[in-house]
Design an enzyme around this catalytic site. Structure first.
Site, PDB file in Angstrom:
ATOM      1  N   LEU A 153       0.847  -1.207   0.014  1.00 24.42           N
ATOM      2  CA  LEU A 153       0.260  -0.073   0.118  1.00 24.42           C
ATOM      3  C   LEU A 153       0.929   1.083  -0.088  1.00 24.42           C
ATOM      4  O   LEU A 153       0.754   2.413  -0.770  1.00 24.42           O
ATOM      5  CB  LEU A 153      -0.982  -0.149   1.232  1.00 24.42           C
ATOM      6  N   HIS A 176      10.697  21.238  10.812  1.00 25.42           N
ATOM      7  CA  HIS A 176       9.541  20.358   9.706  1.00 25.42           C
ATOM      8  C   HIS A 176       9.495  21.311   8.734  1.00 25.42           C
ATOM      9  O   HIS A 176       8.667  20.783   7.845  1.00 25.42           O
ATOM     10  CB  HIS A 176       8.527  19.900  10.591  1.00 25.42           C
ATOM     11  N   GLU A 183       5.614  10.047  25.628  1.00 21.31           N
ATOM     12  CA  GLU A 183       4.756   9.356  24.993  1.00 21.31           C
ATOM     13  C   GLU A 183       4.380   7.842  25.801  1.00 21.31           C
ATOM     14  O   GLU A 183       3.392   7.187  25.454  1.00 21.31           O
ATOM     15  CB  GLU A 183       5.024   8.870  23.570  1.00 21.31           C
ATOM     16  N   GLU A 211      11.771  21.082  21.631  1.00 19.00           N
ATOM     17  CA  GLU A 211      11.117  21.766  20.628  1.00 19.00           C
ATOM     18  C   GLU A 211      10.523  22.772  21.111  1.00 19.00           C
ATOM     19  O   GLU A 211       9.861  22.891  22.304  1.00 19.00           O
ATOM     20  CB  GLU A 211       9.974  20.678  19.997  1.00 19.00           C
ATOM     21  N   CYS A 231      11.441  16.031  21.891  1.00 17.95           N
ATOM     22  CA  CYS A 231      10.814  17.028  21.109  1.00 17.95           C
ATOM     23  C   CYS A 231       9.459  17.207  20.903  1.00 17.95           C
ATOM     24  O   CYS A 231       8.751  16.662  20.120  1.00 17.95           O
ATOM     25  CB  CYS A 231      11.216  16.637  19.512  1.00 17.95           C
ATOM     26  N   ASP A 288      19.580  11.247  24.323  1.00 23.31           N
ATOM     27  CA  ASP A 288      18.151  11.783  23.774  1.00 23.31           C
ATOM     28  C   ASP A 288      16.885  10.900  24.315  1.00 23.31           C
ATOM     29  O   ASP A 288      17.124   9.701  24.426  1.00 23.31           O
ATOM     30  CB  ASP A 288      18.237  11.306  22.238  1.00 23.31           C
TER      31      ASP A 288
HETATM   32  N1  GLN Z   1      19.784  13.195  17.934  1.00 24.37           N
HETATM   33  C1  GLN Z   1      18.711  12.858  17.274  1.00 24.37           C
HETATM   34  C2  GLN Z   1      18.794  13.407  15.776  1.00 24.37           C
HETATM   35  O1  GLN Z   1      19.489  14.543  15.754  1.00 24.37           O
HETATM   36  C3  GLN Z   1      17.585  13.219  17.844  1.00 24.37           C
HETATM   37  C4  GLN Z   1      16.190  12.648  16.977  1.00 24.37           C
HETATM   38  C5  GLN Z   1      14.811  13.015  17.712  1.00 24.37           C
HETATM   39  O2  GLN Z   1      14.772  13.751  18.453  1.00 24.37           O
HETATM   40  N2  GLN Z   1      13.862  12.304  17.525  1.00 24.37           N
HETATM   41  O3  GLN Z   1      18.193  13.002  14.864  1.00 24.37           O
HETATM   42 ZN    ZN Z   2      13.862  15.974  18.597  1.00 32.54          ZN
END
Ligand code: GLN
Ligand code: ZN
Length: 763
Positions: free
Chosen positions: A18, A698, A608, A669, A647, A602
């Site tokens: 798909l 983005h 979540e 973010e 983020c 990270d």
């Molecule tokens: N260190 C990762 C990057 O720069 C962090 C990615 C993320 O926050 N999802 O891609």
């Molecule tokens: Zn991120």
């Protein structure tokens, strides 16, 4: 006789057919008919295999070209005005325009489906008055009925869930609901006319905390639908959690069936024992896991079903998975490289069908009728217990030996930061990136060649080092303060570590839909996790050798590795998190030994994992914070600066937990939800260093310096200037070099400007 039932089946195709079909359509290489044909083949395959396993209640309308909530938006005609839709049926281009944006019109908002990694499009309730605007469910019903020679069970997102997941409500929810109900009634009547006996209406919002007012919406909805005489029987389906305080509401609704999750925890089981079950309802007993990949222990499941059958007569029982199988990979047969010990204990969507078949038969005809299957199943579990691939004594002893001191750094933040300042000699408003730089076609094609074996290890790593060297030079040229190596050698921030850690496996084809045509391939934590050897040290040390500026070591945190993988069920998640944390701690201290003074761990997936029920959140935050701390404390010198990154900006509810991570610096973010984030720091005095993202990664636009200066000024109104770092929102992996470098140049200029304008200490 108990029946067998399914709530939904994977719909992306066994080999993501798909995805290919719709992506080719978007790029103009496919016709609409090609997409329609592919979809039809996928559905027929799904029905065929369910039929083969004797599933009585086969779902339809669980298929979707993009998202089942978007399908419901179309069904209800809730198309926002900006898409200029004014015909009676939503066409495929309007459908994809809502999903992806078109002609300058933004897409609908995309957000997480409950606590899964699936994302749905958010309904907008200011879109005008709803009316039936799609034939999709009826067409699929007819198609399946013809194919199967019996009536399938249509699946719909329920009216209350649709409302509660939506936004931009223009009036009280009860009034919006009153607008939706006639359409649902019309749909039910059409299904009845087409020959449906049952319809499954999903109301997963019933497993969350609800107010009395919200609870009355379910009563309003189902009293309304039940009073419609021309309709199939309604199976009201819940999943992902137990009903808890909504039990009375749910069992009191005037529907013919109620579907419950008996896998997530024991709460529904206990409630059933205590309260019994209405005599006039069918119970959909979700006893095999729709969310995780472990083979079911059939003896245990049969015991559970037998217990349930003491309360609910077999004739009123459906044996089913705990949720739609949408959240599982398609089938195990495709996995040729998985270790056999591991493969033995797994079950993907297709393997669940056989489990459902055996359990239904065992319940109906007695254990002897499925003795061979039960014995074979038990043998697998007995064997697994002995597997040294799964159980590792050393890893277990190490977590067991952890003491309270292992969760804290030697000195408090105030003392550490002073030493770090002296060691790192950074300017005020230091600039950095989140880590990754564009993964160009060239990078991806080199990796593909290496994986196929058409280039040697030597050639591959020479190339990766060359790219790393280049990106370091570029960062130096534009004047960034703390550099990153670019992460070119990583496909995915979790998979990269999963490949290197013992106790974790990566798969070849185990894709699960994340949103639209995007799929993820979560690694599997199958056993005790430990690090057989350093994972990143060579590359980071190489990167540090290329520059005098501090190079960031870059690791993925324990909670994110866990949350983005299929996790174990035989031990509690905090234990796995701690095993991963200890493996990462070894990496942190090895990086330190190699002269790395800034290490970023990270945790974009920490939030979540937050449980759906608020009373369970504290416990989750507690162990997840502790496992992060475990990965960054013992042996970590005061001078070593620990960074983390997240983020999302819904910080308010977890800000105390974020502070408790005790990371010296966090980058977050911010640019898409500036106000919200800053509010968090107005309400809560935050002491550690923080880089609220100054531009949105983005967007393909190059942000200008002035805007970023303004962002920094706004941040400095709620945070002391000496705490502020300057960085983008997130990693730059998916962007192009042509935007990234001008953007970062402007960002560095913004930092310079604000340093010049606002000497620290001035007002
Ligand atoms: N260190 C990762 C990057 O720069 C962090 C990615 C993320 O926050 N999802 O891609
Ligand atoms: Zn991120």
């Amino acid at each position: 006789m108990a029946q067998s039932s399914l709530l939904g089946y994977p719909r992306i195709g066994r080999k993501r057919e798909l995805k290919r079909a719709v992506e080719r359509y978007w790029s103009g290489k496919n016709s609409e008919q090609d997409v329609v044909n592919t979809a039809s083949e996928i559905r027929k395959a799904a029905w065929g295999i369910q039929n083969k396993h004797g599933i009585d209640q086969i779902p339809v309308n669980d298929f979707s070209y993009y998202d089942h909530v978007l399908d419901t938006i179309c069904l209800m005609g809730l198309v926002p005005e900006r898409y200029n839709f004014n015909s009676s049926k939503v066409d495929i281009d309007t459908y994809f325009a809502m999903a992806r944006g078109a002609k300058g019109q933004p897409a609908l908002e995309l957000t997480k489906w409950f606590d899964t990694n699936y994302h749905y499009l958010v309904p907008e309730f200011d879109a005008g008055s709803p009316k039936l605007s799609s034939d999709k469910p009826f067409a699929e019903f007819d198609e399946a009925k013809k194919e199967l020679g019996k009536a399938p069970k249509p699946v719909l997102v329920g009216p209350v869930t649709l409302l509660l997941l939506g936004k931009s409500h223009t009036k009280p929810l009860a009034e919006h609901l009153a607008d939706l109900l006639p359409i649902y009634a019309e749909i039910l009547s059409k299904f009845k006319d087409a020959g449906a006996e049952w319809v499954q209406i999903d109301e997963p919002t019933l497993v969350e905390d609800r107010t009395d007012e919200e609870r009355s919406l379910y009563q309003q909805a189902y009293a309304g639908l039940a009073s419609q005489s021309n309709r199939p029987k309604i199976m009201l389906q819940t999943y992902f959690e137990s009903l808890n305080g909504n039990w009375d509401t749910a069992v009191g609704l005037p529907v013919e069936g109620l579907g419950l999750d008996f896998v997530r925890n024991d709460e529904n089981r206990a409630a059933l024992k205590k309260n019994g079950f209405p005599q006039d309802k069918v119970l959909g007993a979700g006893v095999v896991n729709g969310r995780n990949v472990w083979r079911s222990n059939l003896n245990d499941k049969l015991t559970l079903l037998e217990e349930i059958a003491q309360t609910v007569d077999k004739d009123r029982l459906w044996v089913q998975p705990s949720s739609s199988l949408l959240h599982l990979p398609h089938d195990l047969d495709l996995e040729e490289k998985l270790d056999q010990d591991v493969k033995n204990i797994l079950a993907f969507a297709q393997e669940r069908l056989e489990e459902i078949r055996v359990l239904t038969k065992g319940l109906n005809e007695g254990r002897n009728a499925v003795k061979a299957e039960l014995d074979a199943n038990q043998k697998i579990f007995d064997q697994a217990m002995k597997s040294t691939r799964i159980y590792n004594a050393q890893a277990q002893e190490r977590v067991a030996g952890v003491t309270e001191a292992d969760f804290s750094r030697t000195s408090p933040f105030r003392e550490r930061i002073a030493k770090q300042k002296a060691a790192l000699k950074l300017p005020e408003f230091p600039t950095t990136t989140i880590g990754s730089f564009p993964q160009t076609k060239e990078v991806r094609s080199m990796r593909a060649k290496w994986k196929k074996g058409s280039i040697s290890d030597q050639e591959y790593w020479d190339f990766m080092r060359e790219r790393t060297k280049e990106v370091i030079k570029q960062q130096e040229d534009i004047g960034l303060d703390v550099l990153a190596h670019g992460e070119f050698e990583r496909t995915d921030m979790v998979e990269f570590f999963a490949e290197k850690l013992e106790g974790m496996a990566v798969t070849e084809h185990a894709w699960v839909q994340s949103y639209g045509s995007r799929c993820v391939r979560p690694p599997i934590v199958y056993g005790d996790v430990y690090r057989p050897e350093p994972m990143t040290v060579d590359m980071i040390a190489f990167a540090q050798q290329q520059t005098d500026k501090p190079m960031k070591g870059m690791l993925t945190g324990p909670v994110t590795i866990l949350n983005w993988s299929f996790e174990r069920e035989d031990i509690p998640p905090y234990q796995t998190a701690n095993q991963i944390a200890l493996a990462l701690l070894d990496e942190v201290t090895d990086l330190q030994k190699a002269g790395i003074r800034v290490i970023q761990v990270d945790e974009p997936a920490l939030r979540e994992g937050l449980p759906l029920r608020s009373r369970k959140r504290e416990e989750y935050l507690d162990w997840s914070v502790r496992s992060f701390r475990l990965s960054t404390s013992t042996g970590v010198e005061d001078e070593t600066q620990i960074h983390t990154h997240m983020c999302y900006a819904e910080f308010n509810e977890i800000i105390a937990a974020i502070e408790a991570l005790d990371a010296d610096v966090i980058s977050v973010e911010n640019s898409r939800s500036h106000a919200e984030l800053l509010q968090a720091f107005t309400d809560h005095k935050y002491e550690r260093h923080i880089g609220p993202g100054v531009y949105d990664v983005h967007s393909a636009q190059v942000p200008n310096t002035e805007d970023m200066v303004e962002m920094l000024q706004r941040s400095s109104k709620v945070l002391p200037e000496e705490q502020i770092w300057v960085n983008p929102d997130c990693g730059l992996k998916t962007r192009g070099n042509e935007e990234v470098w001008p953007s970062l140049k402007n960002m560095v200029d913004a930092a310079k400007e604000i340093r010049a304008r606002q000497p620290v200490g001035a007002d």
